[in-house]
Motif scaffolding. Structure first.
Motif, PDB file in Angstrom:
ATOM      1  N   SER B  69       0.826  -1.214   0.000  1.00  0.00           N
ATOM      2  CA  SER B  69       0.000   0.000   0.000  1.00  0.00           C
ATOM      3  C   SER B  69       0.858   1.260   0.000  1.00  0.00           C
ATOM      4  O   SER B  69       0.381   2.344  -0.331  1.00  0.00           O
ATOM      5  N   SER B  70       2.111   1.126   0.365  1.00  0.00           N
ATOM      6  CA  SER B  70       3.010   2.276   0.306  1.00  0.00           C
ATOM      7  C   SER B  70       3.465   2.535  -1.127  1.00  0.00           C
ATOM      8  O   SER B  70       3.655   3.668  -1.538  1.00  0.00           O
ATOM      9  N   VAL B  71       3.623   1.468  -1.881  1.00  0.00           N
ATOM     10  CA  VAL B  71       4.151   1.585  -3.247  1.00  0.00           C
ATOM     11  C   VAL B  71       3.062   2.001  -4.239  1.00  0.00           C
ATOM     12  O   VAL B  71       3.297   2.841  -5.116  1.00  0.00           O
ATOM     13  N   ARG B  73      -0.332   3.498  -6.054  1.00  0.00           N
ATOM     14  CA  ARG B  73      -1.324   4.567  -5.982  1.00  0.00           C
ATOM     15  C   ARG B  73      -2.721   3.903  -5.966  1.00  0.00           C
ATOM     16  O   ARG B  73      -2.846   2.722  -6.285  1.00  0.00           O
ATOM     17  N   PRO B  74      -3.776   4.658  -5.585  1.00  0.00           N
ATOM     18  CA  PRO B  74      -5.067   4.010  -5.314  1.00  0.00           C
ATOM     19  C   PRO B  74      -5.602   3.103  -6.434  1.00  0.00           C
ATOM     20  O   PRO B  74      -6.266   2.110  -6.149  1.00  0.00           O
ATOM     21  N   TYR B  75      -5.356   3.423  -7.683  1.00  0.00           N
ATOM     22  CA  TYR B  75      -5.938   2.672  -8.796  1.00  0.00           C
ATOM     23  C   TYR B  75      -5.022   1.567  -9.280  1.00  0.00           C
ATOM     24  O   TYR B  75      -5.316   0.921 -10.285  1.00  0.00           O
ATOM     25  N   GLN B  76      -3.932   1.343  -8.605  1.00  0.00           N
ATOM     26  CA  GLN B  76      -2.968   0.349  -9.086  1.00  0.00           C
ATOM     27  C   GLN B  76      -3.138  -1.003  -8.391  1.00  0.00           C
ATOM     28  O   GLN B  76      -3.675  -1.085  -7.289  1.00  0.00           O
ATOM     29  N   GLY B  98      -7.140  -1.204  -0.420  1.00  0.00           N
ATOM     30  CA  GLY B  98      -7.686  -0.579  -1.625  1.00  0.00           C
ATOM     31  C   GLY B  98      -7.182  -1.110  -2.951  1.00  0.00           C
ATOM     32  O   GLY B  98      -7.560  -0.594  -4.001  1.00  0.00           O
ATOM     33  N   PRO B 133      -7.711  -1.847 -13.318  1.00  0.00           N
ATOM     34  CA  PRO B 133      -6.635  -1.522 -12.383  1.00  0.00           C
ATOM     35  C   PRO B 133      -5.279  -1.666 -13.085  1.00  0.00           C
ATOM     36  O   PRO B 133      -5.081  -2.605 -13.868  1.00  0.00           O
ATOM     37  N   GLN B 134      -4.387  -0.765 -12.813  1.00  0.00           N
ATOM     38  CA  GLN B 134      -3.096  -0.742 -13.498  1.00  0.00           C
ATOM     39  C   GLN B 134      -2.075  -1.617 -12.755  1.00  0.00           C
ATOM     40  O   GLN B 134      -1.775  -1.358 -11.591  1.00  0.00           O
TER      41      GLN B 134
END
Lengths: 345, 345, 345, 345
Positions: B69-71, B73-76, B98, B133-134
């Motif tokens: 979750s640190s690496v 972004r929300p959509y990835q 997420g 999702p990317q």
């Protein structure tokens, strides 16, 4: 350097290490399903005189975020004193689970029933309530972040208010051992089983290596709670470590002895400081005290002692926080006080 | 009952308890800022021969969720073998932060570079990529969930692919000690410092009470990482406990000795089982093996041994998972094999 | 009933319906990739005289939550006036994306640069900063929730401060048309392109059916922004509807005319109320005004008019909020004032 | 260019614009509390013959994420066909609310009851179920992503299964008008009120500008649902726009007429394509069809028509997706077919 800045600067009490050593090569079930853990769960129920559910968690922030996010629906919020741990010192962990922490201005670290009533009223009487997070939980800590304590009457009033508004009362007991052995509150462990929906019995700050017992009194809140723990990465593989630590702490009253010791060290400090003519920002009720000293006195002691929370007050005075613990030796207290008195003279 | 069902049924190695005891009443800084922890961080950098960042975390699921979750972004999303721990056994912890875990069908627990290439291609060649999702991260475990190991060539290929598509390669090394001492891979600790963006050195399953060292090789991924840890409730108050445990494990090659022992116990089991005429579902490469036995043989042993993952195969055979550990005694292996042979005769 | 309680009680301006009708059977690309939308994006860049990125979003809460969660890393927080829309009226939408909204006490709905400086200082000077959410964004609205406006000097100061602390300045312009045509501020559209990192040009409250233009001035914040929109369910299938509405609004200065009208209606109300001897809680600067009336006067008008936010003041007086809009007819203003004056006499 | 690539390339049906125009200057309550919206809610209940709750939402992804995140507790997951919209085309929106989408291999876009049973069994029979996300919801779409339809018998079986395992059945009806008017299913609107816990009546793809009616049959799922909508930024300020659109659509059977038209256009295309000798990848049942053409034929038509989802099949053939809509003119269908036949000759 002598540390009066927290109650987790040491390792842990010897009885814990002894029991860990004794059991170390024995195989057991994992993830908290072992017999050590079950034993400690039972022991806690016995002490509370209730059939509450008990789960052992690793740390306080984790305990708070798991319980709170388990109780609240996505649009709901938790009320907290503006000085509360979840409001200030958890790097937004509660918000990280999606929930607003609604801050209530505190007095001596506590919030009054009328403030809570007002917060509920404000929400439910607003015709556009749906546009605001719904307060569905009250978080208090006992002792509070400034060492103060609630009375049983206050606890009962808060509990009743919460239930009136279909909200949950949760008590963070990170330093519960100090609360339960302080002369400044009449709340017992049994009361916490009766007048809260959930509360923690803190280990980390009470002599354990780590660990908080989460006691859930309201059965519906316990539903699938182990899923919640795992979902947040909090299910310890060697869960026995938690069970064993609490077994050691709950043997022979050790938990309470450690709390009493921490309080006594703080009360000795407070008495000495007061007799040297200094006052306190908050009532002295447990192992955290907040004396107000002249800046030069503090400067003279800074190479020998560590404390925290330097806060400038009027007239060049500075309020600091001194925290004693289960492990504070008498000589550290004596040394601190002799320094205070020396400067005074 | 003799447990071959996991490698965390015992407490921890004696050297750890010894060092905990020795240091227990000494005061130290907290939250991992103490000198024990700094020492272990340095020691790991020394072993990897790099200046990577090192953080000590409590458990594997927590390590995974914090890093991922640190690496992202929300959509990835993160790519994982469909058998990967994050895809199967973390109660949706990654989704809880997420992010989608995109499953790739695995072969022997591993995923091939061409599968990863295809996943990236599929996304980036789609004109409606924004609706999906990317994939921005690849998660592999080494050893895998079925005990198999990647080769250095495979690791390099995956690393190169990830960087080509601006993605991050993360290796879950919950049982890294077994990987590093297995004859079935040429990947060294230094390679992990060079050909991954981040990886863990597992302690929980390698003789510690708990603890995973998160090694972050790419400096940008380390930015504010301690905030991330605290945000997820993973910053241990007595952080020294992690530093001390890794100090003990990294002293005198202990970590590697324990890994080698676990492997050897598994290899002895495998050899005996094979010579008794049974085969394996997956290649035997580390401390988890998956022999295929006739149901009656298993029935006859169920009152004496615990294993996991009973999976029906063809012809009434059943595949089970046997897991050895740093603590497995020789006699347990001998007893298991004598039972297998007795039944065979 | 005549509504002075909001500026979105009507449908939309006729020019919008006309353009929707004219284009309705024409086929176009979808999800905002159509030529109407591209045209409106260009038009906005032309007006701002910059090459900022422009995205059209459906509503204000959605715009706020998408932008804020796109900018912030998980442990970061956004600063807002305690009266800010995100702090009060979005049902915890920002917290729902994982981020704390740090409230700053407001004066007339605004926050001063020194307050922002103090918030940054407080965080970065704290040795335990990692235990607190990191303020990495400042949210202001212009006009504010109480109708007041920032000056260019204030805007520049806030922008500079944010950049000094590596934070982002975001301006919520839900009623921007009223701000840009008010005599009480010198901030122009160009200034918003220059001294903010992102801002919105509100449509919903300015005569559109719905729609907010999100203008992102800092290119790095625009990276993969469309993924973010879709991730939050905000990518309108028939994205052209947004492009067409803004085309109509930006034609022939309509957007500004509508803003001017709303202001003028409010200013007329304010003038009449003042000349009847009543005062205001906040400065009258745009289309929301907050007169203070005697309770009986309000009672006498309650069957004919709707307003909002009844707030008891001293001496039995009540402050209410009157909101005019692009659609407010002159006769409604006249009728309200004649009622006020009648009661006065 | 003639677009057969989606059913939302046009604006909206004229009846909708007419009603919007007629009501545009009338003031109404906001956020969906207006009389237009209440009227449409009632109309839907009348059609379903139930007292279900009805909410109007802006788009499909938003509807899915709000409903799903409202139903599930944090550790729970939703089952979906691997081709399902939430599994593929929502940029991880469901995961963004914290929940895993568990993909089930689909056959013709549908999932069978036995597959769902297996998924539930797999979870609940696993002794380590707590380590896996708990399947607590089943998401299906009707029509599916490939235009196919469930039968009433299938729907009932899925519903019963879900309830047996305390799970919720949710049907995404983005193109429900096409389903309800197709001869290939016996599911009626009343059935959806009876054999689902919640379902949507799609507007966006059925002639509206935008809008999905969320019908919640199970009262407990409706609790505080408007808070959920606002929490996700989905409460339209001018909520009347949704009510008015659905009023127009539900007047004089318009919704069903539009669905029938879209189907008929698709069925004509299918008939012509079939009679030209080509086959289909999926059964032709509603307004999305998947013919398989030779590559050269497609090349020859690419400058005149737009379609989507080119998928290479065996022998150099390519499967494409053709989507008709409420607005598809007869001449477009004729032109497409004449091209197909011309090439054939």
């Amino acid at each position: 350097m002598i540390r009066f800045c927290d109650d987790y600067s040491e390792g842990c009490h010897e009885e814990i290490l002894k029991l860990l050593q004794k059991t170390s090569r024995t195989q057991s079930d994992t993830y908290g399903l072992d017999s050590y853990t079950k034993h400690s769960e039972d022991r806690i129920r016995e002490l509370i005189k209730s059939d509450s559910a008990v789960h052992f968690l690793i740390g306080g922030t984790q305990a708070n975020l798991i319980l709170i996010s388990s109780v609240l629906r996505p649009y709901q919020a938790v009320l907290s004193a503006d000085t509360g741990h979840i409001a200030v010192h958890e790097t937004g962990a509660i918000e990280g689970t999606g929930h607003k922490v609604i801050s209530i201005p505190s007095c001596n670290g506590k919030i009054r029933p009328d403030q809570v009533l007002e917060a509920f009223h404000k929400h439910y009487s607003d015709p556009t309530a749906e546009h605001m997070p719904q307060p569905a939980m009250l978080y208090i800590s006992h002792p509070t972040e400034v060492g103060t304590l609630y009375s049983l009457e206050e606890l009962k009033a808060l509990y009743q208010l919460c239930h009136e508004f279909h909200a949950v009362l949760y008590v963070d007991g990170a330093r519960l051992g100090c609360a339960l052995t302080s002369p400044y509150t009449d709340i017992t462990l049994e009361d916490l089983g009766r007048y809260t929906d959930a509360f923690t019995i803190g280990g980390t700050k009470m002599g354990a290596m780590f660990g908080e017992a989460m006691v859930i009194n309201q059965p519906s809140l316990n539903h699938d709670f182990r899923y919640m723990i795992k979902h947040h990465g909090g299910l310890l593989a060697k869960g026995r470590l938690l069970g064993i630590q609490f077994e050691a702490l709950l043997n022979n009253n050790l938990y309470f002895e450690l709390g009493k010791h921490a309080n006594n060290m703080a009360f000795q400090l407070a008495k000495g400081i007061q007799s040297a003519g200094y006052s306190f920002r908050y009532p002295v009720q447990s192992n955290q005290i907040f004396p107000i000293f002249p800046a030069p006195l503090l400067e003279s002691m800074r190479d020998q002692f560590v404390w925290s929370s330097d806060t400038p007050m009027e007239d060049g005075m500075i309020c600091i926080r001194l925290c004693t613990s289960w492990a504070t030796p008498q000589e550290n207290v004596d040394l601190f006080l002799s320094n205070v008195k020396k400067q005074k003279d």
